[in-house]
Each structure stands twice: as structure tokens, then as C-alpha cells.
Design a protein around this motif. Structure first.
Motif, PDB file in Angstrom:
ATOM      1  N   ALA A 156     101.261  50.062 -43.746  1.00  0.00           N
ATOM      2  CA  ALA A 156     102.244  50.851 -44.483  1.00  0.00           C
ATOM      3  C   ALA A 156     101.755  52.259 -44.784  1.00  0.00           C
ATOM      4  O   ALA A 156     102.553  53.120 -45.176  1.00  0.00           O
ATOM      5  CB  ALA A 156     102.608  50.146 -45.792  1.00  0.00           C
ATOM      6  N   VAL A 157     100.460  52.495 -44.615  1.00  0.00           N
ATOM      7  CA  VAL A 157      99.884  53.813 -44.883  1.00  0.00           C
ATOM      8  C   VAL A 157      99.867  54.677 -43.635  1.00  0.00           C
ATOM      9  O   VAL A 157     100.122  55.876 -43.686  1.00  0.00           O
ATOM     10  CB  VAL A 157      98.461  53.673 -45.463  1.00  0.00           C
ATOM     11  N   GLY A 158      99.585  54.080 -42.486  1.00  0.00           N
ATOM     12  CA  GLY A 158      99.571  54.833 -41.239  1.00  0.00           C
ATOM     13  C   GLY A 158      98.319  55.668 -41.089  1.00  0.00           C
ATOM     14  O   GLY A 158      97.265  55.359 -41.639  1.00  0.00           O
ATOM     15  N   GLU A 159      98.454  56.774 -40.356  1.00  0.00           N
ATOM     16  CA  GLU A 159      97.318  57.633 -40.035  1.00  0.00           C
ATOM     17  C   GLU A 159      96.806  58.344 -41.292  1.00  0.00           C
ATOM     18  O   GLU A 159      97.511  59.138 -41.913  1.00  0.00           O
ATOM     19  CB  GLU A 159      97.723  58.662 -38.986  1.00  0.00           C
ATOM     20  N   LEU A 160      95.558  58.080 -41.662  1.00  0.00           N
ATOM     21  CA  LEU A 160      95.013  58.639 -42.901  1.00  0.00           C
ATOM     22  C   LEU A 160      94.862  60.149 -42.844  1.00  0.00           C
ATOM     23  O   LEU A 160      95.055  60.842 -43.853  1.00  0.00           O
ATOM     24  CB  LEU A 160      93.657  58.019 -43.207  1.00  0.00           C
ATOM     25  N   ASP A 227     100.101  61.220 -51.244  1.00  0.00           N
ATOM     26  CA  ASP A 227     101.476  61.607 -50.903  1.00  0.00           C
ATOM     27  C   ASP A 227     102.434  60.888 -51.844  1.00  0.00           C
ATOM     28  O   ASP A 227     102.213  60.854 -53.039  1.00  0.00           O
ATOM     29  CB  ASP A 227     101.762  61.321 -49.429  1.00  0.00           C
ATOM     30  N   ASN A 228     103.502  60.309 -51.285  1.00  0.00           N
ATOM     31  CA  ASN A 228     104.433  59.534 -52.112  1.00  0.00           C
ATOM     32  C   ASN A 228     104.254  58.041 -51.918  1.00  0.00           C
ATOM     33  O   ASN A 228     105.121  57.247 -52.291  1.00  0.00           O
ATOM     34  CB  ASN A 228     105.877  59.932 -51.802  1.00  0.00           C
ATOM     35  N   LEU A 229     103.086  57.637 -51.374  1.00  0.00           N
ATOM     36  CA  LEU A 229     102.852  56.233 -51.048  1.00  0.00           C
ATOM     37  C   LEU A 229     102.201  55.459 -52.187  1.00  0.00           C
ATOM     38  O   LEU A 229     102.539  54.298 -52.426  1.00  0.00           O
ATOM     39  CB  LEU A 229     101.963  56.127 -49.804  1.00  0.00           C
TER      40      LEU A 229
END
Length: 241
Positions: A156-160, A227-229
């Protein structure tokens, strides 16, 4: 048939971090990385590597597992007049590492998810220890020194590298950086740790902080964001008397 061994003191509960969507993450160990952003290394008076070839080895230390705080309130600790904030990405390991030093692909597959953490630091005690060439434990590894957000699965985070880490204190922006500014990325750090420790499911890794560390006082309210995560909220409660 023999009786099971009897505990001579009550067993303490395993520290746990909530996971978004349900469930909890039982914490085994907390590993931490120092000077993993060049700007923070410089503000601490250390040299920052000019290239990957000049990086050397990362600075590693530990906090006790029961230093985590998940209820959003950390007490101002004793023994210091200079408590400081360090906002960090937290990596949660969901698998035991195989024996031996990891490669990058195997290291990344150990990651269950990510969170946010505050590496609270008694800076005056750390500085005094550093000046004498002593360990940093009193400055870093104290009660309630590791407030942590909920964890979010890695998918759910993807590419850091594209994500931005930030911290505000009482609404004022104190720290902010993209994660592509790591000197050592997540696989790098897990590889370095695997050369020294047996990594286990339940381990947390605090990945280091960008520039902007500064003092905290009783009543301060910290809000960390990826971010908004992800969001981490923490209030500094008055010291116990």
C-alpha cells in the motif's frame, strides 16, 4: 513427568503495534540507524559521504522493544533538559532472515510494512557520551523513547523514494525530506544488520532522520506524516514527579 518451570516474577506483555485494517504486530527488537540523511549528519557535526563508494558502514544502535508508545502520549523523560525529536520511517519485518548476509532481493522480501516513528533523544546525554567515546544508550534507549504509528502493508506504500517524510511541532514544520535522500536505503540497512544480528519477524527498524531536529517541551504536540499515507501524533506529557 515434571512440572513446567514456574515464573518467579510476572511475565510482561509483548509490546504490539496496531496494523491498519486490523490485527497487531508483536515487536521483537528495535534497530535504529544514525546519520542516514546527509543534511542531518552535517547538522550533528559529522561528515556526509559525497558518493555511495564513500559511505563506509552505517551507524547502528538499538532501543528496547518496550520503548514503543502507541497511545499518542510520551512522558518527558528524567535526566535531561534537552529532549529532541527525530522523525523516521519505520520498517517492520514480517519474516525471519535466512542465515548469512542477505542480498538485496531477499532483504526486501523480509519487509511486512512501514510506519512512522519518533526517535526521541536525550541530546545532552548523547552529546556527553559521544564526547567521551562512550555508548549512546542513555541518550537513546530510555522508556517511551519510540512513539510509533500504525503499520501499513508494504504494497500500500509503493515506491519509497517518491515519498516525503515530515514533522510538525505545534503546527510548525520542523523536518521534511524525500526518502530518496537516504544514504543507505532499506535493503542496504537490512544487509548491514544481517551481518551482525539474526533478524526476526517482529523486528522494527527506525531508518534515520532528516535535518531539523530540535528541542521538545512538555505539552508540545508532534505530527509526523508520510505524504497522505501515514500519520503519527504524539503529545509530550509533563515529567513524572
Amino acid at each position: 513427568m515434571t512440572d513446567e518451570p514456574r515464573d518467579v516474577v510476572p511475565a510482561l506483555p509483548c509490546p504490539r503495534v496496531p496494523v491498519r485494517g486490523g490485527g497487531s504486530f508483536p515487536v521483537h527488537r528495535i534497530y535504529c540507524v544514525g546519520r542516514n540523511f546527509a543534511d542531518h549528519a552535517r547538522e550533528m557535526g559529522a561528515a556526509a559521504p559525497a558518493s555511495r563508494a564513500e559511505r563506509g558502514q552505517p551507524v547502528l544502535f538499538l532501543k528496547p522493544a518496550d520503548a514503543i508508545v502507541v497511545d499518542g502520549q510520551a512522558t518527558y523523560p528524567p535526566g535531561t533538559t534537552d529532549l529532541q525529536h527525530e522523525i523516521e520511517l519505520v520498517v517492520a519485518l514480517g519474516r525471519d532472515a535466512p542465515d548469512g548476509v542477505l542480498d538485496r532481493n531477499t532483504a526486501q522480501r523480509l519487509v511486512y510494512g512501514y510506519g512512522l516513528g519518533l526517535d526521541l533523544t536525550r541530546r545532552d546525554l548523547q552529546a556527553a557520551a559521544k564526547a567521551k567515546g562512550l555508548p549512546w544508550d542513555t541518550g537513546k534507549a530510555f522508556d517511551q523513547s519510540a512513539p510509533v504509528s500504525e503499520l501499513l502493508p508494504a504494497g500500500a506504500v509503493g515506491e519509497l523514494a517518491a515519498r516525503t517524510l515530515s514533522l510538525t511541532v505545534n503546527g510548525e514544520l520542523r523536518q521534511q525530506s524525500r526518502l530518496d535522500q537516504f544514504i543507505w536505503d532499506v535493503p542496504d540497512i537490512l544487509i548491514a544488520l544481517s551481518a551482525l544480528y539474526a533478524l526476526r519477524a517482529g523486528d522494527l527498524v527506525f531508518m534515520g532522520t532528516p535535518a531539523g531536529v530540535a528541542a521538545l517541551h512538555s505539552g508540545d504536540r508532534c505530527v509526523g506524516r508520510l505524504d497522505n499515507l501515514l500519520e503519527l501524533q504524539c503529545r509530550i506529557a509533563p515529567p513524572r514527579v
